[in-house]
Structure formats: structure tokens, C-alpha cells
Design an enzyme around this catalytic site. Structure first.
Site, mmCIF file in Angstrom:
data_model
loop_
_atom_site.group_PDB
_atom_site.id
_atom_site.type_symbol
_atom_site.label_atom_id
_atom_site.label_comp_id
_atom_site.label_asym_id
_atom_site.label_seq_id
_atom_site.Cartn_x
_atom_site.Cartn_y
_atom_site.Cartn_z
ATOM 1 N N ARG A 180 63.248 20.160 67.721
ATOM 2 C CA ARG A 180 64.085 21.372 67.648
ATOM 3 C C ARG A 180 65.076 21.424 68.807
ATOM 4 O O ARG A 180 66.184 21.941 68.656
ATOM 5 C CB ARG A 180 63.206 22.610 67.645
ATOM 6 C CG ARG A 180 62.549 22.784 66.299
ATOM 7 C CD ARG A 180 61.763 24.054 66.240
ATOM 8 N NE ARG A 180 61.325 24.284 64.884
ATOM 9 C CZ ARG A 180 60.338 25.074 64.544
ATOM 10 N NH1 ARG A 180 59.664 25.736 65.476
ATOM 11 N NH2 ARG A 180 60.007 25.243 63.294
ATOM 12 N N LYS A 182 50.591 26.955 45.089
ATOM 13 C CA LYS A 182 50.436 28.157 44.263
ATOM 14 C C LYS A 182 51.722 28.638 43.615
ATOM 15 O O LYS A 182 52.776 28.654 44.241
ATOM 16 C CB LYS A 182 49.904 29.287 45.145
ATOM 17 C CG LYS A 182 48.489 29.045 45.598
ATOM 18 C CD LYS A 182 48.026 30.213 46.404
ATOM 19 C CE LYS A 182 46.545 30.118 46.673
ATOM 20 N NZ LYS A 182 46.109 31.164 47.581
ATOM 21 N N GLY A 237 58.435 23.901 54.363
ATOM 22 C CA GLY A 237 57.041 23.549 54.616
ATOM 23 C C GLY A 237 56.720 22.079 54.495
ATOM 24 O O GLY A 237 57.327 21.227 55.148
ATOM 25 N N GLY A 292 61.032 29.046 56.301
ATOM 26 C CA GLY A 292 61.167 30.365 55.687
ATOM 27 C C GLY A 292 62.613 30.690 55.346
ATOM 28 O O GLY A 292 62.901 31.275 54.297
#
Ligand code: AMP
Length: 420
Positions: free
Chosen positions: A35, A221, A377, A400
Site C-alpha cells: 500500500r 455466499k 477480497g 469494499g
């Protein structure tokens, strides 16, 4: 819109919001500095122009001010080393000392501010004890919103221009990511190079799309991907549903899925999504076969079966060979590709074949001129594991933030600079 390339920073002080939220070990040593490296082109350009930089970031989730295990002092030496200048450090990001240090910066100098989130004003969320009453919460919220204005004005007062290079927090309307931009006119605020690349990549996929557009949605999911799938159904030509989500769809269609992952309360939703796809002329592509295991482990016994004939006690953990071929053919015929989420339990080597095949098909399509964006992710871990990161067009750094962008939301950090 102002751009970092056009802007001449000579003699200017730039407030640069970066994402230096790097992982540290128990000795406060950086274990992955990606980063920091990602923000170097922006910081170096400003210094090379003859400007000075005030570097601002958050780290972790501090609960008080100061919360020294989240101090950015831990990364100061490494930032100096990577940047090639002796970076100064302001031990409080929003006090008079910081203001003086910023004002004293000479061209080519850099100042790192202490963790912005030591102040609750950065996020605008009051820190209250669990026992606080609703009235106390409402009063504290109001007070924090007020003090957030002061905090934001203080940060803005350090600089002549504002650069946002923190895509990872672009989905948050925080003081240093969005609110601060109001203090600079449109010629004096801009994205940094990293943020610019992210914004362009999202734009190429979501708005300036070359067709056919294929999205591969994997992961575990359905419930965590509903909004993304719904938004994508208005954009894509092909939607590949893979990974753990597969079995909710297979069961909804009447298949036998053994002990595979399934969200029984989402069976109706799965059918609705299939109907919506049909109505929107989107080809929804599901697995036809699976590599199944008799336990959730790398060393389980395995076999290949049709996806809707999984015996009791067995669970689908990866794609079967037919599915691999179908997915690869669709991907290779696409001009725009978005990949979010592994298509099997890629952490287990014996169940990583399907995800690798998807990655390789994307790499081939990219070589043939398609634009491919991988992000969110585990997909990033996936392309890294298979050594494919430099064979796709862009690997997003913002988990996100990227997911919210592909849900079709306006990100406050982008809107604050671009205006939409
Ligand atoms: P997500 O965070 O939703 O993108 O999910 C990523 C996780 O999904 C990874 O840890 C994968 O191991 C897991 N996953 C992928 N396929 C399956 C599957 N068939 N059964 C269980 N977990 C899976």
C-alpha cells in the site's frame, strides 16, 4: 477536472490522503508494504515538481486518542526510505504543532501526520460507552458532526491543494477522504495516480464498456453479493455464477447438492435472479459438474459428478472439467471481464484448479485485447497465488470500495473530486 499529471506542484503544499493501513507484526514491523509502494508515484511527482507533501492516512481501528499500537510512527522510517527523503512526523494530526510543521515545509520536503483516526472526527462517529442512552447517542452524534467541521478545516488549512490517492477508503464520506475536498476549488483538487487508475478501470467496466461483457461472481455466499448481481444484470451479457454460491442456485433448480454450502433462505432469490437475467437478456452461466469431497479438507477423497447429483455427505468444492471448459470459452470470447471471488476453495491446492482455469482464461482474453478487472477480497489473493496479476488489465487495491462501485453506488471520495 484537474489531473495530477497536468498540475505543477512547484512551491505548493499538497495534502495527500493515502491508504497506509499496512499490516504490522507484534514488533510493529511492516509485513506487507504494497500500500505504501502504491502511493509512491503520486508522492514522488509532487516532490519532483518542487512541491511539498503532507501525507495523511488512517491505520487500523483505534479506539482513543492516542492509541499507540496504531501509530503511524511505526512506518515512518520505511516511508522515508521508499520516498528517498527524510520524512518529518507530526505526533498529532490536528493541532498547532502540526500546522506549524506543515507551514515550515520547504519544496521537496515531506511531513507524515499521525493516524487520522485517533480523532473520532475523521469518521464522524462518536466513541461512546455501550451503556449510552439513545439521547446521549443523538447528542454526541450532533456534537461530533460539529467538531468534524473544525477538524476538516484544520486539515485543509495545511495545504494549497488536495490529492486523494486512497481508493481503499473512497466509499467512506470521512473528513480526509471527501469532506476536505470542499475547501479546495476544482483546479486545486485531484486524484492521485493510483486512485486515477482505479477510477478509470471501474469506468471501463461499468460505463464505457466494450461488449460482450462477462462477470464472474464467485466466493461463498449469494447473500453478500445480491446487490452486485442485481446491478450487473443491467450491464453484462454473461454472468457466470460460481464458487459456493453455485449450490444455492442448483438446489433452487431442484438439484441434489449433498452437504455443499447453501443458503436455504435465498432459494427464492436465486430463482428471481435467474428470471431477471432472462428478462434482461443476460446469459446466466452455472456450473454443470463439480469436484466433490467427502470432507472440507485438502486431503479429502474426491470425485467428479454432475453438479445436481451430489450424494449425501459430499460437498462441492471446485468446478468439474466440463464447467471449466464452458467458463473458459465464454471468458475468451469477451471484450470486458470482471472477476470477483474464487470459483472454488482455492486455498486448498486440490480445489484450486477451477479458479486457476478462470484466471488463465482471463489472462488469454486480456492478451487478445479484452479489458479485465479483478478485485474484491479473495480474487486478488487468487490471481497472486497463480502468478497472474500482471496478465490481467487491472487488479484493484480497494476491496469494499470496488464492491460498492460495482454495486452501482456513487463513492463519496470520487464524487468529492469529480462531482459525480
Ligand atoms: P467471498 O469472501 O464471498 O469472496 O468468499 C471467498 C471464499 O469462498 C474463499 O475463502 C473460498 O474458499 C470460498 N469458496 C469458494 N468456493 C467454495 C465452495 N464451493 N464451498 C465453500 N467455500 C467456497
Amino acid at each position: 477536472m484537474q489531473t495530477i499529471d497536468k498540475f505543477n506542484f512547484a512551491g505548493k503544499r499538497a495534502f495527500v490522503r493515502v491508504d497506509f493501513n499496512v499490516p504490522l507484526n507484534e514488533n510493529f514491523e511492516i509485513t506487507d508494504d504494497n500500500r505504501i509502494r502504491a502511493a509512491l508515484p503520486t508522492l514522488k511527482k509532487i516532490l519532483a515538481d518542487g512541491g511539498s507533501v503532507i501525507i495523511a492516512s488512517h491505520m487500523g481501528r483505534p479506539k482513543k486518542n492516542p492509541d499507540l499500537k496504531y501509530s503511524l510512527k511505526s512506518i515512518l522510517a520505511h516511508v522515508s526510505e521508499l520516498l528517498g527523503v527524510d520524512v518529518k512526523f507530526a505526533p498529532d494530526c490536528a493541532n498547532e504543532e502540526a500546522a506549524k510543521m506543515a507551514a515550515a515545509l520547504k519544496p521537496g520536503e515531506a511531513l507524515l501526520l499521525e493516524n487520522l483516526r485517533f480523532y473520532e472526527e475523521e469518521e464522524g462517529k462518536p466513541r461512546l460507552p455501550e451503556t449510552a442512552t439513545d439521547e446521549e447517542k443523538a447528542a454526541a452524534k450532533k456534537a461530533t458532526k460539529e467538531s468534524q467541521k473544525k477538524f476538516t478545516a484544520t486539515l485543509a488549512s495545511y495545504a494549497d491543494c488536495y490529492v486523494n490517492d486512497a481508493f481503499g477508503t473512497a466509499h467512506r464520506a470521512h473528513a480526509s477522504t471527501a469532506l476536505i475536498a470542499k475547501y479546495f476549488d476544482e483546479n486545486n483538487k485531484m486524484f492521485g495516480y493510483l486512485m486515477e487508475k482505479e477510477v478509470i478501470a471501474v469506468q471501463k467496466v461499468m460505463t464505457d464498456t466494450a461488449h460482450p461483457f462477462t462477470a464472474i461472481m464467485g466466493g461463498s455466499k449469494v447473500s453478500s453479493k445480491i446487490e452486485i448481481i442485481e446491478n450487473l444484470l443491467t450491464k453484462v451479457d454473461n454472468l457466470i455464477i460460481a464458487g459456493g454460491m453455485t449450490y444455492t442456485f442448483t438446489k433452487a433448480l431442484g438439484g441434489k447438492i449433498g452437504s455443499s454450502l447453501c443458503e436455504d433462505d435465498k432459494l427464492d432469490l436465486a430463482l428471481e435472479l435467474l428470471e431477471k437475467a432472462k428478462a434482461n437478456n443476460v446469459k446466466m452461466i452455472l456450473a454443470v459438474d463439480a469436484k466433490i469431497a467427502d470432507s472440507f479438507s485438502n486431503d479429502a477423497n474426491t470425485k467428479f459428478v454432475p453438479v445436481d447429483e451430489i450424494p449425501d455427505g459430499w460437498l462441492g468444492l471446485d468446478n468439474g472439467p466440463e464447467t471449466e471448459k464452458i467458463f473458459a470459452n465464454v471468458i475468451k470470447a469477451s471484450k470486458t471481464i470482471l472477476w470477483n471471488g474464487p470459483t472454488g476453495v482455492f486455498e486448498f491446492d486440490n480445489f484450486s484448479h477451477g479458479s486457476r482455469a478462470v484466471g488463465e482464461a482471463i489472462a488469454e482474453a486480456t492478451k487478445n485485447g479484452a479489458f479485465s478487472l479483478v478485485g474484491g477480497g479473495d480474487s486478488v489473493a487468487c490471481v497472486n497465488k497463480f502468478g497472474l496479476a500482471d496478465k490481467v488489465s487491472y487488479v484493484s487495491t480497494g476491496g469494499g470500495a470496488l464492491l460498492e462501485a460495482i454495486e452501482g453506488r456513487v463513492l463519496p471520495g470520487i464524487e468529492a473530486i469529480r462531482g459525480y
